[in-house]
Design a protein around this motif. Sequence first.
Motif, mmCIF file in Angstrom:
data_model
loop_
_atom_site.group_PDB
_atom_site.id
_atom_site.type_symbol
_atom_site.label_atom_id
_atom_site.label_comp_id
_atom_site.label_asym_id
_atom_site.label_seq_id
_atom_site.Cartn_x
_atom_site.Cartn_y
_atom_site.Cartn_z
ATOM 1 N N GLY A 118 0.626 -1.639 -0.311
ATOM 2 C CA GLY A 118 0.240 -0.111 0.057
ATOM 3 C C GLY A 118 0.976 1.746 0.286
ATOM 4 O O GLY A 118 2.357 1.285 0.358
ATOM 5 N N SER A 119 0.212 2.594 -0.008
ATOM 6 C CA SER A 119 0.855 3.178 0.260
ATOM 7 C C SER A 119 0.893 3.893 0.837
ATOM 8 O O SER A 119 -0.878 4.323 1.582
ATOM 9 N N GLY A 120 1.170 4.971 1.900
ATOM 10 C CA GLY A 120 1.411 5.868 3.459
ATOM 11 C C GLY A 120 1.384 7.199 3.995
ATOM 12 O O GLY A 120 2.460 6.661 4.343
ATOM 13 N N ILE A 121 1.295 7.675 3.077
ATOM 14 C CA ILE A 121 0.170 7.812 1.565
ATOM 15 C C ILE A 121 0.247 7.676 0.443
ATOM 16 O O ILE A 121 1.403 8.542 0.078
ATOM 17 N N CYS A 122 -0.416 8.526 -0.165
ATOM 18 C CA CYS A 122 0.179 8.625 -2.163
ATOM 19 C C CYS A 122 -0.988 10.400 -1.571
ATOM 20 O O CYS A 122 -2.161 10.118 -1.026
ATOM 21 N N LEU A 123 0.588 10.841 -2.131
ATOM 22 C CA LEU A 123 -0.362 12.524 -1.966
ATOM 23 C C LEU A 123 -1.035 12.655 -3.479
ATOM 24 O O LEU A 123 -0.440 13.326 -4.120
ATOM 25 N N VAL A 124 -2.091 11.843 -3.515
ATOM 26 C CA VAL A 124 -3.079 11.952 -4.889
ATOM 27 C C VAL A 124 -2.774 13.781 -5.745
ATOM 28 O O VAL A 124 -3.092 13.773 -6.718
ATOM 29 N N VAL A 125 -3.206 14.699 -4.852
ATOM 30 C CA VAL A 125 -2.762 16.563 -4.953
ATOM 31 C C VAL A 125 -2.322 16.872 -6.472
ATOM 32 O O VAL A 125 -2.131 17.783 -6.602
ATOM 33 N N GLU A 126 -0.666 15.786 -6.092
ATOM 34 C CA GLU A 126 0.338 15.760 -7.312
ATOM 35 C C GLU A 126 0.315 15.233 -7.830
ATOM 36 O O GLU A 126 1.489 14.727 -8.776
ATOM 37 N N HIS A 127 -0.369 14.208 -8.699
ATOM 38 C CA HIS A 127 -0.629 13.559 -9.440
ATOM 39 C C HIS A 127 -1.735 13.197 -10.736
ATOM 40 O O HIS A 127 -2.923 14.146 -10.272
ATOM 41 N N ASP A 128 -1.901 13.198 -11.745
ATOM 42 C CA ASP A 128 -2.405 13.529 -12.825
ATOM 43 C C ASP A 128 -3.546 12.099 -12.490
ATOM 44 O O ASP A 128 -2.874 10.726 -12.751
ATOM 45 N N PRO A 129 -5.076 12.104 -12.201
ATOM 46 C CA PRO A 129 -6.044 11.377 -11.921
ATOM 47 C C PRO A 129 -5.636 9.741 -12.580
ATOM 48 O O PRO A 129 -6.007 8.416 -12.433
ATOM 49 N N ILE A 130 -5.758 10.100 -14.136
ATOM 50 C CA ILE A 130 -5.938 9.502 -14.668
ATOM 51 C C ILE A 130 -4.526 8.086 -15.016
ATOM 52 O O ILE A 130 -4.785 7.288 -15.024
ATOM 53 N N VAL A 131 -3.479 8.781 -15.058
ATOM 54 C CA VAL A 131 -2.118 8.701 -14.920
ATOM 55 C C VAL A 131 -1.748 7.296 -13.997
ATOM 56 O O VAL A 131 -1.565 6.188 -13.842
ATOM 57 N N LEU A 132 -2.615 8.225 -12.359
ATOM 58 C CA LEU A 132 -2.547 7.561 -10.754
ATOM 59 C C LEU A 132 -3.366 6.202 -11.329
ATOM 60 O O LEU A 132 -2.730 4.970 -11.016
ATOM 61 N N ALA A 133 -4.727 6.423 -11.502
ATOM 62 C CA ALA A 133 -5.678 5.433 -12.098
ATOM 63 C C ALA A 133 -4.723 4.802 -12.673
ATOM 64 O O ALA A 133 -5.417 3.024 -12.140
ATOM 65 N N LYS A 134 -4.064 4.113 -13.619
ATOM 66 C CA LYS A 134 -3.622 3.104 -14.389
ATOM 67 C C LYS A 134 -2.495 2.404 -14.228
ATOM 68 O O LYS A 134 -2.117 1.158 -13.774
ATOM 69 N N ALA A 135 -1.788 3.025 -13.264
ATOM 70 C CA ALA A 135 -0.679 3.099 -12.437
ATOM 71 C C ALA A 135 -0.853 1.890 -11.004
ATOM 72 O O ALA A 135 -0.806 0.857 -10.669
ATOM 73 N N VAL A 136 -2.303 2.292 -10.359
ATOM 74 C CA VAL A 136 -2.198 1.664 -9.085
ATOM 75 C C VAL A 136 -3.355 0.100 -9.961
ATOM 76 O O VAL A 136 -3.443 -0.844 -9.668
#
Length: 278
Positions: free
Chosen positions: A80-98
């Motif tokens: 897991g991520s503890g924690i992932c700083l989602v506000v620093e990621h493109d959500p489309i790219v992060l969704a594919k990575a996860v």
Amino acid sequence: MEFGVGYFPTHDAMGPGPVAALVEQHGFESIFFSEHTHTPASRRTPYNEGGPLPRKYVHTYDLVVSMTAAALATSRLRVGSGICLVVEHDPIVLAKAVASIDHLSGGRVELGVGAGWNREEMEHHGTDPRTRFALLRERVEAMQQIWTQDEASYHGDLVDFDRIWSWPKPAQRPHPPVLVGGMGPTVEDRVLAYGDGWFPNHLPDDSVLPRWTALRERAERPLTLSVLSAPADPRVLEQYAEAGATRVLRWLPSYPGGGPIERALDEWAQAIADLHGE
């Protein structure tokens, strides 16, 4: 209640794959990796725990790379991520990575999410600190759409895209658990809005437990509680077990050799054995 560890995967310490394999060999349930894409040299934002910023914050591997290495080095460990700083990621790219890590691992990803505390860090990514929690919500919701819909779209105030195709989908259904991190005064609202669980840090004043009780009373669905920074103290672990916590985690040292890490794992295992009266 399960037991896991947290780890800052620095480039000059034991790598995330070998550490994850060691954690799995010791019988623990999970490993969660920290994230900072970079550290602003200005240091205007004070360290959120007080004092000087620990060196490990500046030297971490990329979160997605660390999670991938850990997943491929293990067969049953939750990663897991503890924690992932989602506000620093493109959500489309992060969704594919996860989704890719979850698919490759056979469904072993847990996504801890948060907005972070370093204002300059998020500003460097184009995030306005004043709207970071709204952005966090919209990006998580957008990812949940991508993970669950063959043809996904999302229309918010800060995240907006028309119909897209994105595969692979996560192995877990409907998607990897989203654990909302933080101890701020409104974190419970964020958990209820889009989280599958709460992911706070343990505090010596035991303030997590009454807030967890109140959160469960407000919730209209089951929620999980994963607690980071727990001490190797069976009395504290017993309190969390009685409160219905899902898992507790203790930080491992970021160290190049296995000795200190092995000793930390042994100390953690002994506290767990003491909890169970072994």
